[in-house]
Design a protein around this motif. Sequence first.
Motif, PDB file in Angstrom:
ATOM      1  N   GLY A 106       0.776  -1.246   0.000  1.00  9.61           N
ATOM      2  CA  GLY A 106       0.000   0.000   0.000  1.00  9.61           C
ATOM      3  C   GLY A 106       0.802   1.287   0.000  1.00  9.61           C
ATOM      4  N   LYS A 107       1.910   1.313  -0.755  1.00 12.01           N
ATOM      5  CA  LYS A 107       2.702   2.552  -0.839  1.00 12.01           C
ATOM      6  C   LYS A 107       1.937   3.647  -1.579  1.00 12.01           C
ATOM      7  N   SER A 108       1.181   3.268  -2.605  1.00 18.46           N
ATOM      8  CA  SER A 108       0.446   4.269  -3.392  1.00 18.46           C
ATOM      9  C   SER A 108      -0.510   5.057  -2.520  1.00 18.46           C
ATOM     10  N   LEU A 109      -1.276   4.369  -1.690  1.00 18.99           N
ATOM     11  CA  LEU A 109      -2.227   5.050  -0.814  1.00 18.99           C
ATOM     12  C   LEU A 109      -1.503   5.933   0.195  1.00 18.99           C
ATOM     13  N   GLN A 110      -0.364   5.489   0.682  1.00 23.45           N
ATOM     14  CA  GLN A 110       0.394   6.306   1.628  1.00 23.45           C
ATOM     15  C   GLN A 110       0.817   7.628   0.988  1.00 23.45           C
ATOM     16  N   VAL A 111       1.317   7.551  -0.234  1.00 24.04           N
ATOM     17  CA  VAL A 111       1.776   8.755  -0.924  1.00 24.04           C
ATOM     18  C   VAL A 111       0.594   9.670  -1.239  1.00 24.04           C
ATOM     19  N   ILE A 112      -0.509   9.094  -1.716  1.00 21.46           N
ATOM     20  CA  ILE A 112      -1.694   9.898  -2.024  1.00 21.46           C
ATOM     21  C   ILE A 112      -2.232  10.562  -0.760  1.00 21.46           C
ATOM     22  N   ALA A 113      -2.259   9.829   0.342  1.00 24.24           N
ATOM     23  CA  ALA A 113      -2.759  10.396   1.598  1.00 24.24           C
ATOM     24  C   ALA A 113      -1.895  11.567   2.052  1.00 24.24           C
ATOM     25  N   LEU A 114      -0.564  11.428   1.917  1.00 23.84           N
ATOM     26  CA  LEU A 114       0.323  12.519   2.312  1.00 23.84           C
ATOM     27  C   LEU A 114       0.127  13.738   1.413  1.00 23.84           C
ATOM     28  N   VAL A 115       0.123  13.521   0.089  1.00 23.88           N
ATOM     29  CA  VAL A 115      -0.039  14.641  -0.843  1.00 23.88           C
ATOM     30  C   VAL A 115      -1.388  15.322  -0.640  1.00 23.88           C
ATOM     31  N   HIS A 116      -2.436  14.534  -0.436  1.00 23.40           N
ATOM     32  CA  HIS A 116      -3.763  15.106  -0.198  1.00 23.40           C
ATOM     33  C   HIS A 116      -3.749  15.976   1.059  1.00 23.40           C
ATOM     34  N   THR A 117      -3.067  15.525   2.107  1.00 20.00           N
ATOM     35  CA  THR A 117      -2.973  16.309   3.338  1.00 20.00           C
ATOM     36  C   THR A 117      -2.220  17.610   3.102  1.00 20.00           C
ATOM     37  N   LEU A 118      -1.087  17.530   2.400  1.00 21.24           N
ATOM     38  CA  LEU A 118      -0.280  18.719   2.146  1.00 21.24           C
ATOM     39  C   LEU A 118      -1.029  19.745   1.298  1.00 21.24           C
ATOM     40  N   PHE A 119      -1.818  19.264   0.353  1.00 23.19           N
ATOM     41  CA  PHE A 119      -2.548  20.154  -0.543  1.00 23.19           C
ATOM     42  C   PHE A 119      -3.797  20.760   0.096  1.00 23.19           C
ATOM     43  N   THR A 120      -4.482  20.009   0.932  1.00 18.69           N
ATOM     44  CA  THR A 120      -5.836  20.426   1.305  1.00 18.69           C
ATOM     45  C   THR A 120      -6.085  20.681   2.781  1.00 18.69           C
ATOM     46  N   HIS A 121      -5.171  20.304   3.674  1.00 22.81           N
ATOM     47  CA  HIS A 121      -5.442  20.525   5.097  1.00 22.81           C
ATOM     48  C   HIS A 121      -5.422  22.025   5.414  1.00 22.81           C
ATOM     49  N   PRO A 122      -6.449  22.522   6.119  1.00 27.99           N
ATOM     50  CA  PRO A 122      -6.548  23.966   6.401  1.00 27.99           C
ATOM     51  C   PRO A 122      -5.341  24.545   7.136  1.00 27.99           C
ATOM     52  N   ALA A 123      -4.665  23.745   7.958  1.00 26.40           N
ATOM     53  CA  ALA A 123      -3.538  24.263   8.730  1.00 26.40           C
ATOM     54  C   ALA A 123      -2.326  24.584   7.867  1.00 26.40           C
ATOM     55  N   LEU A 124      -2.312  24.108   6.633  1.00 30.13           N
ATOM     56  CA  LEU A 124      -1.160  24.329   5.764  1.00 30.13           C
ATOM     57  C   LEU A 124      -1.346  25.552   4.870  1.00 30.13           C
ATOM     58  N   THR A 125      -2.207  26.461   5.296  1.00 31.06           N
ATOM     59  CA  THR A 125      -2.330  27.753   4.638  1.00 31.06           C
ATOM     60  C   THR A 125      -1.362  28.705   5.320  1.00 31.06           C
TER      61      THR A 125
END
Length: 228
Positions: A106-125
């Motif tokens: 499940g490396k693909s899901l790990q990478v997608i989950a990280l990128v999704h967090t970096l792109f969309t989490h409100p705290a990373l504004t």
Amino acid sequence: LKKRVTPTLITPVDRTPPPRQVWVDSGYRESDIILNMKEETPVSVVKKMATVLKPHQIEGIKFMWDNLVISLKDIRQNPPAKVASINIETENECRGCILAHNMGLGKSLQVIALVHTLFTHPALTPVTDLPVSASRKRMYYDEANRASKRLFFNVVFCVPVNTLANWENEFKIWMRDGKEEGVPQFPVHSVHGMLGGRREGTVEAWYYGGGVLLASFEIFRLLCKNPA
């Protein structure tokens, strides 16, 4: 005798811009998988992905966070654009890691989950808006777009050509075109199978509009060798 010259048929280059993709803010549904446990403002993986992650995948995502982001405080002081300009031969501030799990873990899901967090989490504004040059205000760039104010705006996936379709499908599975509440969407562009003109248009859409760019090793090499 005059040499007969066979006329050459020149096919016009297709420069039709690809369909525009947008960032969809459908709210961010937090989970209990927090990546920065020691900070006051928690950053967690979106709940839809968090519910299916196994313990080793959670550790993998935290490992990548620790080596790429370090902390909210650090990434705000050293945004990606600043880190990317560091001379790797003279500086010790370079970031990166290798996720060396075996196939099927499940490396693909790990990478997608990280990128999704970096792109969309409100705290990373960022606390203040990043400067945007006038040249970026084109048809693909929306000045009012929330994505333009985020720390992470562009990511390249350079992968084997026979896995490109799988990566596209994985993103569709987890984001569902922004139609699921609590799972924000970002653009995912692929240059697989495109000729020069369309390829350039897709890269421009990704550069100015943000999101993920999927490319094979060979195409990535060509893009670096012959930038538009």
